[in-house]
Design an enzyme around this catalytic site. Structure first.
Site, PDB file in Angstrom:
ATOM      1  N   ASP A   1      54.194  40.105  41.633  1.00  0.00           N
ATOM      2  CA  ASP A   1      53.656  40.746  42.264  1.00  0.00           C
ATOM      3  C   ASP A   1      53.488  39.863  43.351  1.00  0.00           C
ATOM      4  O   ASP A   1      52.019  39.200  43.245  1.00  0.00           O
ATOM      5  CB  ASP A   1      53.504  42.485  42.455  1.00  0.00           C
ATOM      6  CG  ASP A   1      52.321  42.117  41.582  1.00  0.00           C
ATOM      7  OD1 ASP A   1      51.551  41.289  41.406  1.00  0.00           O
ATOM      8  OD2 ASP A   1      52.548  43.112  40.872  1.00  0.00           O
TER       9      ASP A   1
ATOM     10  N   ASP B   1      50.218  40.757  46.540  1.00  0.00           N
ATOM     11  CA  ASP B   1      50.113  42.009  47.256  1.00  0.00           C
ATOM     12  C   ASP B   1      49.535  41.690  49.263  1.00  0.00           C
ATOM     13  O   ASP B   1      49.264  40.419  48.975  1.00  0.00           O
ATOM     14  CB  ASP B   1      48.698  42.523  46.569  1.00  0.00           C
ATOM     15  CG  ASP B   1      49.271  42.873  45.479  1.00  0.00           C
ATOM     16  OD1 ASP B   1      50.021  43.447  45.339  1.00  0.00           O
ATOM     17  OD2 ASP B   1      48.442  42.928  44.206  1.00  0.00           O
TER      18      ASP B   1
ATOM     19  N   ASP C   1      37.474  41.412  42.454  1.00  0.00           N
ATOM     20  CA  ASP C   1      36.470  41.501  40.930  1.00  0.00           C
ATOM     21  C   ASP C   1      35.816  39.957  40.993  1.00  0.00           C
ATOM     22  O   ASP C   1      35.230  40.153  40.565  1.00  0.00           O
ATOM     23  CB  ASP C   1      37.155  42.081  39.600  1.00  0.00           C
ATOM     24  CG  ASP C   1      38.671  41.334  39.544  1.00  0.00           C
ATOM     25  OD1 ASP C   1      38.530  40.688  40.742  1.00  0.00           O
ATOM     26  OD2 ASP C   1      39.924  41.898  38.909  1.00  0.00           O
TER      27      ASP C   1
END
Ligand code: ATP
Ligand code: MG
Length: 436
Positions: free
Chosen positions: A61, A63, A140
């Site tokens: 995907d 983003d 992260d």
């Protein structure tokens, strides 16, 4: 993390210098970023898609990150839906394809309370908006904090993510213990990316994982369910299984199974799961369908099998004892991982059908092959037979009968008088679902 608040100049890299062809960029994600920029906002592709493009992988995907607020995004796109509470996000729909657009997040302490909720070190809500640089640092891992500019064809790097990418290193930004406590799902993500990308964890990133593994107990069971699917429904499922065990994370996800593994004198439970994971990998490699319930049924089979054995004297049949054991094992497991009914119902069926493979006489065997769950139960039985839980003769018999004509099947399942005694004996010794 940067020690002061002065903005830092990021490193920028040209896409072609990084070996990324602009043709690989998703058209709709590019359209979304361009629309945002035309409306006066910043907008970049970010996260997993940039990381995967750098590796030459096809991102699953795309983003987008922007400085536009969710309400501003929804004014630009008619096909926009705002979602989420913990993180407010905009989804731009193109038929079934969705581009997720997130507003830059920042560290502002002033807004703590309404927009950012922290409990016991855990970040429960984070809707404090920030700058591009702040957004990079709150992600992260450094390799997940790279921004791709679809207009200038560059990658913007505040965090030395390109360097870590080139050194094939997963590096959690900031103080690792604080960051894992903020969101313990990062423990699972570290291991997932380690396997998926075939990178190593930096020493600081890997050091606290084992000790912090129990923090996963505090994660809502629904979120862990999503993570478990991501962990196991992929082409490296068996390596994920070993890495999770290596870092003591498997015990936090499937404590009953881990308990059985720890208290077993052989390695059968682990081997059966590994085998199931390898089958998953093969099926995915040849674009075959994967049923998540089947995978989870292998993960929980050992506790079900052992409890069935314990409960068997109180029941009239193996099937009844399996149902009772399944109820208990599932009831405990869903406290940890929210397995939905659409998963647990077929799992129970597959388990409860196992004793029927021991009966090889009479018309019921033939009817069994028409059972909607026969195929899955048969595959499950094959796995068990490969690991010494059920005789290979039984597995071979069921493999053979499926290849025969109806008349031959009838002959194969016919009781023959002269064999009656022998068969009676065989049925008795076959009735071993729980006694190994
Ligand atoms: P994939 O989609 O391949 O599983 P991903 O990195 O894209 O990997 P997503 O869950 O789609 O994972 O998240 C998108 C991005 O959001 C990440 O790359 C990362 O920058 C950020 N992110 C996701 N989860 C977290 C988290 N728990 N803590 C901090 N940042 C996160
Ligand atoms: Mg992603």
């Amino acid at each position: 993390m940067p020690s002061n608040n002065s903005p830092k100049t990021p490193k920028t890299f040209r896409l072609d210098a990084l070996g990324i062809s602009a043709k690989k960029l998703d058209k709709q994600a590019t359209f979304v970023t361009k629309q945002l920029v035309e409306n006066g906002f910043q907008a970049y592709l970010v996260g997993g898609c940039v990381r995967d493009l750098l590796l030459g992988l096809q991102p699953k995907d795309f983003d987008v990150a922007t400085d536009a607020k969710p309400e501003q995004i929804s004014k630009i796109f008619r096909n926009c839906r705002l979602i989420g509470r913990r993180f407010r996000l905009a989804h731009i729909h193109f038929g079934r394809h969705i581009i997720e657009v997130a507003t830059f997040r920042g560290p502002s302490e002033k807004l703590k309370g309404k927009y950012r909720v922290i409990k016991d070190g855990r970040l429960l809500r984070d809707n404090v908006y920030g700058t591009l640089e702040e957004d990079a640092w709150r992600r992260d891992f450094t390799v997940n904090a790279l921004y791709l500019d679809t207009i200038k064809h560059t990658v913007i790097d505040y965090v030395d993510g390109i360097k870590d990418h080139q050194n094939r290193t997963i590096h959690l930004m900031g103080d690792p213990v604080t960051r894992y406590k903020e969101d313990p799902v990062r423990l699972l993500r570290a291991v997932r990316f380690l396997v998926k990308l075939d990178f190593k964890l930096s020493p600081e990133t890997s050091a606290p994982i084992r000790e912090l593994a129990p923090l996963l107990n505090d994660i809502p069971a629904a979120r862990l369910y999503d993570e478990v699917l991501k962990l196991f429904l992929n082409k490296k499922a068996s390596s994920v299984f070993s890495a999770l065990r290596e870092y003591d994370l498997f015990a936090a996800l499937f404590p009953q199974t881990q308990h059985c593994i720890d208290n077993s004198s052989d390695n059968i439970a682990v081997e059966l799961i590994e085998h199931a994971m390898l089958n998953t990998e093969k099926r995915l490699a040849s674009n075959q369908h994967i049923a998540p319930y089947f995978l989870v049924s292998t993960l929980l089979w050992e506790p079900v099998r052992q409890l069935t054995k314990k409960l068997r004297p109180s029941f009239n049949s193996d099937t009844q004892a399996i149902h009772a054991a399944a109820n208990e094992v599932i009831a405990q497991q869903i406290n940890r991982i929210a397995l939905p009914k659409r998963l647990t119902a077929p799992m129970r069926e597959v388990w409860a059908l196992q004793p029927r493979f021991h009966k090889r006489i009479g018309v019921r065997c033939i009817r069994f092959m028409d059972h909607p769950r026969f195929r899955a139960a048969y595959d499950f039985m094959l796995l068990r037979s490969k690991h010494g839980e059920i005789s290979p003769n039984i597995a071979d018999w069921w493999t053979k009968i499926q290849t025969l004509t109806p008349a031959e099947q009838k002959a194969m399942t016919q009781p023959k008088k002269e064999q009656k005694k022998g068969r009676h004996q065989a049925n008795k010794s076959d009735n071993k679902i729980v006694s190994n």
